[in-house]
Write a protein that holds these residues in place. Structure first.
Motif, PDB file in Angstrom:
ATOM      1  N   GLU A 149      11.729  16.448  41.820  1.00 23.01           N
ATOM      2  CA  GLU A 149      12.780  15.456  41.570  1.00 23.01           C
ATOM      3  C   GLU A 149      12.422  14.089  42.157  1.00 23.01           C
ATOM      4  O   GLU A 149      13.139  13.538  43.003  1.00 23.01           O
ATOM      5  N   PRO A 150      11.324  13.506  41.697  1.00 17.92           N
ATOM      6  CA  PRO A 150      10.901  12.216  42.275  1.00 17.92           C
ATOM      7  C   PRO A 150      11.691  11.043  41.725  1.00 17.92           C
ATOM      8  O   PRO A 150      12.275  11.113  40.644  1.00 17.92           O
ATOM      9  N   GLU A 151      11.707   9.968  42.495  1.00 24.36           N
ATOM     10  CA  GLU A 151      12.073   8.661  41.952  1.00 24.36           C
ATOM     11  C   GLU A 151      10.829   8.129  41.250  1.00 24.36           C
ATOM     12  O   GLU A 151       9.727   8.245  41.780  1.00 24.36           O
ATOM     13  N   THR A 152      10.996   7.532  40.091  1.00 24.83           N
ATOM     14  CA  THR A 152       9.835   7.067  39.340  1.00 24.83           C
ATOM     15  C   THR A 152      10.019   5.629  38.879  1.00 24.83           C
ATOM     16  O   THR A 152      11.144   5.127  38.777  1.00 24.83           O
ATOM     17  N   ALA A 153       8.901   4.991  38.589  1.00 24.42           N
ATOM     18  CA  ALA A 153       8.907   3.629  38.043  1.00 24.42           C
ATOM     19  C   ALA A 153       7.631   3.414  37.257  1.00 24.42           C
ATOM     20  O   ALA A 153       6.567   3.921  37.637  1.00 24.42           O
ATOM     21  N   ASP A 154       7.727   2.689  36.148  1.00 25.68           N
ATOM     22  CA  ASP A 154       6.539   2.278  35.414  1.00 25.68           C
ATOM     23  C   ASP A 154       5.736   1.332  36.287  1.00 25.68           C
ATOM     24  O   ASP A 154       6.304   0.510  37.024  1.00 25.68           O
ATOM     25  N   TRP A 155       4.399   1.430  36.199  1.00 24.24           N
ATOM     26  CA  TRP A 155       3.560   0.603  37.059  1.00 24.24           C
ATOM     27  C   TRP A 155       2.215   0.371  36.388  1.00 24.24           C
ATOM     28  O   TRP A 155       1.831   1.112  35.473  1.00 24.24           O
ATOM     29  N   THR A 156       1.512  -0.686  36.812  1.00 22.29           N
ATOM     30  CA  THR A 156       0.147  -0.915  36.356  1.00 22.29           C
ATOM     31  C   THR A 156      -0.773  -1.002  37.565  1.00 22.29           C
ATOM     32  O   THR A 156      -0.385  -1.473  38.629  1.00 22.29           O
ATOM     33  N   ALA A 157      -1.979  -0.512  37.366  1.00 21.75           N
ATOM     34  CA  ALA A 157      -3.005  -0.579  38.402  1.00 21.75           C
ATOM     35  C   ALA A 157      -4.229  -1.233  37.769  1.00 21.75           C
ATOM     36  O   ALA A 157      -4.958  -0.597  37.016  1.00 21.75           O
ATOM     37  N   GLY A 158      -4.427  -2.525  38.064  1.00 21.61           N
ATOM     38  CA  GLY A 158      -5.497  -3.251  37.388  1.00 21.61           C
ATOM     39  C   GLY A 158      -5.206  -3.292  35.898  1.00 21.61           C
ATOM     40  O   GLY A 158      -4.162  -3.776  35.457  1.00 21.61           O
ATOM     41  N   GLU A 159      -6.112  -2.719  35.095  1.00 19.27           N
ATOM     42  CA  GLU A 159      -5.931  -2.693  33.653  1.00 19.27           C
ATOM     43  C   GLU A 159      -5.327  -1.371  33.184  1.00 19.27           C
ATOM     44  O   GLU A 159      -5.207  -1.139  31.977  1.00 19.27           O
ATOM     45  N   LEU A 160      -4.956  -0.510  34.099  1.00 16.94           N
ATOM     46  CA  LEU A 160      -4.422   0.800  33.761  1.00 16.94           C
ATOM     47  C   LEU A 160      -2.893   0.793  33.825  1.00 16.94           C
ATOM     48  O   LEU A 160      -2.308   0.144  34.681  1.00 16.94           O
ATOM     49  N   SER A 161      -2.282   1.543  32.931  1.00 19.68           N
ATOM     50  CA  SER A 161      -0.826   1.649  32.901  1.00 19.68           C
ATOM     51  C   SER A 161      -0.407   3.086  33.169  1.00 19.68           C
ATOM     52  O   SER A 161      -1.071   4.029  32.752  1.00 19.68           O
ATOM     53  N   GLY A 162       0.708   3.233  33.857  1.00 18.81           N
ATOM     54  CA  GLY A 162       1.184   4.574  34.156  1.00 18.81           C
ATOM     55  C   GLY A 162       2.494   4.546  34.892  1.00 18.81           C
ATOM     56  O   GLY A 162       3.346   3.696  34.646  1.00 18.81           O
ATOM     57  N   LYS A 163       2.650   5.474  35.830  1.00 16.29           N
ATOM     58  CA  LYS A 163       3.892   5.580  36.576  1.00 16.29           C
ATOM     59  C   LYS A 163       3.606   5.919  38.038  1.00 16.29           C
ATOM     60  O   LYS A 163       2.568   6.489  38.370  1.00 16.29           O
ATOM     61  N   ILE A 164       4.580   5.544  38.882  1.00 12.58           N
ATOM     62  CA  ILE A 164       4.579   5.963  40.278  1.00 12.58           C
ATOM     63  C   ILE A 164       5.793   6.856  40.498  1.00 12.58           C
ATOM     64  O   ILE A 164       6.890   6.544  40.034  1.00 12.58           O
ATOM     65  N   GLY A 165       5.571   7.983  41.174  1.00 15.40           N
ATOM     66  CA  GLY A 165       6.662   8.866  41.552  1.00 15.40           C
ATOM     67  C   GLY A 165       6.654   9.070  43.057  1.00 15.40           C
ATOM     68  O   GLY A 165       5.585   9.181  43.664  1.00 15.40           O
ATOM     69  N   VAL A 166       7.838   9.085  43.655  1.00 14.71           N
ATOM     70  CA  VAL A 166       7.961   9.254  45.112  1.00 14.71           C
ATOM     71  C   VAL A 166       9.002  10.319  45.405  1.00 14.71           C
ATOM     72  O   VAL A 166      10.084  10.317  44.809  1.00 14.71           O
ATOM     73  N   THR A 167       8.666  11.225  46.298  1.00 13.15           N
ATOM     74  CA  THR A 167       9.626  12.231  46.740  1.00 13.15           C
ATOM     75  C   THR A 167       9.575  12.346  48.253  1.00 13.15           C
ATOM     76  O   THR A 167       8.542  12.061  48.874  1.00 13.15           O
ATOM     77  N   ARG A 168      10.688  12.750  48.845  1.00 17.86           N
ATOM     78  CA  ARG A 168      10.802  12.836  50.302  1.00 17.86           C
ATOM     79  C   ARG A 168      11.231  14.244  50.697  1.00 17.86           C
ATOM     80  O   ARG A 168      12.212  14.773  50.172  1.00 17.86           O
ATOM     81  N   ASP A 169      10.490  14.836  51.623  1.00 18.16           N
ATOM     82  CA  ASP A 169      10.793  16.177  52.105  1.00 18.16           C
ATOM     83  C   ASP A 169      11.392  16.081  53.505  1.00 18.16           C
ATOM     84  O   ASP A 169      10.680  15.868  54.487  1.00 18.16           O
ATOM     85  N   GLU A 170      12.710  16.221  53.580  1.00 17.23           N
ATOM     86  CA  GLU A 170      13.415  16.113  54.854  1.00 17.23           C
ATOM     87  C   GLU A 170      13.337  17.401  55.662  1.00 17.23           C
ATOM     88  O   GLU A 170      13.737  17.435  56.829  1.00 17.23           O
ATOM     89  N   THR A 171      12.860  18.483  55.037  1.00 16.97           N
ATOM     90  CA  THR A 171      12.818  19.753  55.757  1.00 16.97           C
ATOM     91  C   THR A 171      11.688  19.787  56.775  1.00 16.97           C
ATOM     92  O   THR A 171      11.681  20.637  57.666  1.00 16.97           O
ATOM     93  N   GLN A 172      10.717  18.894  56.624  1.00 14.27           N
ATOM     94  CA  GLN A 172       9.610  18.847  57.568  1.00 14.27           C
ATOM     95  C   GLN A 172       9.936  17.893  58.715  1.00 14.27           C
ATOM     96  O   GLN A 172      10.716  16.959  58.570  1.00 14.27           O
ATOM     97  N   ASP A 173       9.342  18.137  59.857  1.00 12.71           N
ATOM     98  CA  ASP A 173       9.559  17.300  61.036  1.00 12.71           C
ATOM     99  C   ASP A 173       8.202  16.829  61.561  1.00 12.71           C
ATOM    100  O   ASP A 173       7.444  17.624  62.114  1.00 12.71           O
ATOM    101  N   PRO A 174       7.869  15.519  61.422  1.00  8.11           N
ATOM    102  CA  PRO A 174       8.705  14.468  60.823  1.00  8.11           C
ATOM    103  C   PRO A 174       8.753  14.585  59.295  1.00  8.11           C
ATOM    104  O   PRO A 174       7.943  15.304  58.710  1.00  8.11           O
ATOM    105  N   PRO A 175       9.688  13.887  58.646  1.00  5.20           N
ATOM    106  CA  PRO A 175       9.774  13.919  57.179  1.00  5.20           C
ATOM    107  C   PRO A 175       8.467  13.458  56.538  1.00  5.20           C
ATOM    108  O   PRO A 175       7.703  12.693  57.130  1.00  5.20           O
ATOM    109  N   VAL A 176       8.235  13.934  55.311  1.00  2.00           N
ATOM    110  CA  VAL A 176       7.011  13.590  54.591  1.00  2.00           C
ATOM    111  C   VAL A 176       7.364  12.969  53.249  1.00  2.00           C
ATOM    112  O   VAL A 176       8.146  13.547  52.478  1.00  2.00           O
ATOM    113  N   ASN A 177       6.815  11.808  52.989  1.00  2.00           N
ATOM    114  CA  ASN A 177       6.929  11.167  51.680  1.00  2.00           C
ATOM    115  C   ASN A 177       5.644  11.385  50.906  1.00  2.00           C
ATOM    116  O   ASN A 177       4.559  11.089  51.412  1.00  2.00           O
TER     117      ASN A 177
END
Length: 221
Positions: A149-177
């Motif tokens: 269940e990531p947060e996502t956004a369209d993104w470009t890297a140089g001449e490449l197009s795609g997406k970035i997804g980010v998720t956060r795991d609060e069950t770990q100590d410390p949390p992990v993104n």
């Protein structure tokens, strides 16, 4: 008082009034002073909490149309400004190359499907840790499917197009993104640059370094 004296008094008063009006006119003609611009203190690395499932346009470039996902609330006094570092190192493997902050990270060949890994060096004393990895995926969607269940956004890297997804795991100590930036290739596959950041504000601290690295990501046949 004689008539002559009265005329003289009125003449003096008229001169004083006219002189004052002329001075006021001169003052009006002078340009208004312009206040000095406020010092640029920078902006925080996001707009709303990741916990709320929302994201904010950070104006960090990268070709995003919906903003960099996964960042925290800039009104939170504890939330750090994102780090900006010189990308003074470069690593390449399997036709994929990227620049990275050599002063604070070590780069080495990866294992298995991982092309290379960039990990904190001895100079890196930040409590919030960051590890970068590059690899290929079957597609952009397949790469993002690794996240829950990531947060996502369209993104470009140089001449490449795609997406970035980010998720956060609060069950770990410390949390992990976990951040996955996946960009489509002509053969249908995707090249991926991932970031695993630990700590409550790991992603916020390292987000600008990550997006700067993406701008240098290249793939050669």
């Amino acid at each position: 008082m004689g008539k002559l004296s009265q005329v003289w008094v009125w003449a003096v008063l008229l001169v004083i009034v006219l002189g004052a009006a002329a001075c006021g006119s001169d003052d009006d003609d002078e340009p208004a002073s312009t206040p000095e611009p406020a010092a640029d203190t920078g902006s925080s690395s996001g707009g709303v909490s990741l916990d709320s499932g929302l994201s904010l346009d950070l104006n960090t470039g990268g070709g995003s149309t919906s903003g960099l996902p996964g960042c925290a609330d800039p009104s939170d006094d504890e939330c750090p400004l994102p780090l900006v570092m010189d990308l003074d190192g470069e690593i390449a493997a399997g036709g994929v190359s990227v620049r990275y902050p050599d002063r604070y990270f070590d780069a080495a060949s990866g294992e298995g499907d991982v092309l290379f890994t960039i990990t904190p060096s001895e100079n890196n004393k930040f409590a919030e840790r960051a590890v970068f990895e590059a690899y290929f995926a079957e597609s952009v969607d397949a790469a993002l499917a690794e996240l829950s269940e990531p947060e996502t956004a369209d993104w470009t890297a140089g001449e490449l197009s795609g997406k970035i997804g980010v998720t956060r795991d609060e069950t770990q100590d410390p949390p992990v993104n976990t951040t996955v930036g996946a960009f489509a290739l002509d053969d249908g596959r995707a090249v991926v640059l991932s970031l695993t950041a630990t700590g409550k504000y790991g992603w916020d601290l390292w987000s600008q370094v990550y997006t700067s690295m993406l701008e240098t990501l290249t793939v050669t046949p």
